[in-house]
Design a protein around this motif. Sequence first.
Motif, short mmCIF file in Angstrom:
data_model
loop_
_atom_site.label_atom_id
_atom_site.label_comp_id
_atom_site.label_asym_id
_atom_site.label_seq_id
_atom_site.Cartn_x
_atom_site.Cartn_y
_atom_site.Cartn_z
N LEU A 19 9.92 -25.60 -40.40
CA LEU A 19 10.50 -24.96 -39.94
C LEU A 19 9.83 -23.89 -39.38
O LEU A 19 10.53 -23.01 -37.88
N GLN A 20 8.21 -23.68 -39.41
CA GLN A 20 7.70 -23.15 -38.10
C GLN A 20 7.62 -23.89 -37.42
O GLN A 20 7.49 -22.93 -36.32
N ALA B 72 8.44 -28.24 -46.22
CA ALA B 72 9.23 -27.99 -45.67
C ALA B 72 9.42 -26.51 -44.77
O ALA B 72 9.74 -26.13 -43.23
N GLU B 73 8.29 -25.38 -44.90
CA GLU B 73 8.03 -24.37 -44.61
C GLU B 73 7.15 -24.95 -43.66
O GLU B 73 7.50 -24.35 -41.82
N ILE B 74 6.36 -25.71 -42.96
CA ILE B 74 5.34 -25.77 -42.57
C ILE B 74 6.24 -26.49 -40.43
O ILE B 74 6.59 -26.64 -39.65
N GLN C 193 7.15 -28.23 -50.88
CA GLN C 193 7.99 -26.60 -50.08
C GLN C 193 6.90 -26.77 -49.05
O GLN C 193 7.88 -25.72 -47.45
N GLN C 194 6.12 -26.36 -49.11
CA GLN C 194 4.66 -26.25 -47.81
C GLN C 194 4.80 -27.54 -46.95
O GLN C 194 5.11 -26.37 -45.96
N ASP D 245 5.92 -28.22 -55.24
CA ASP D 245 4.91 -26.95 -54.03
C ASP D 245 4.63 -28.11 -53.05
O ASP D 245 4.61 -26.63 -51.86
#
Length: 98
Positions: free
Chosen positions: A85-86, A81-83, A78-79, A75
């Motif tokens: 990407l943002q 990776a999202e950060i 994944q967080q 988790d």
Amino acid sequence: MARKKRVTQGKESEHSLISRASRNVSQLSIVIHANRVASKAAIVSKKLLRSTGKAAWIAGTTFLILAVPLIIEIDRDQQLAEIELQNASLFSTAPTPK
């Protein structure tokens, strides 16, 4: 002749008494056997419940020690990776593949 009837009736009553007693004994042995079977079934049930409880405890603690940290780490990754990407979309740069 009256004596013969009494003797015959006495033998018949003894015979019926013996047959009733043997039926009672056979019924008693059935009850004893049923009690033994029920007792053994209760013992087996207790052992089964005890071993099932032990297995559940082992499975639960193993899950907590091994799987929960892995789930938390996945988790977190994944967080992250999202950060990334943002941030990449904010700065208009293409994200670098890993």
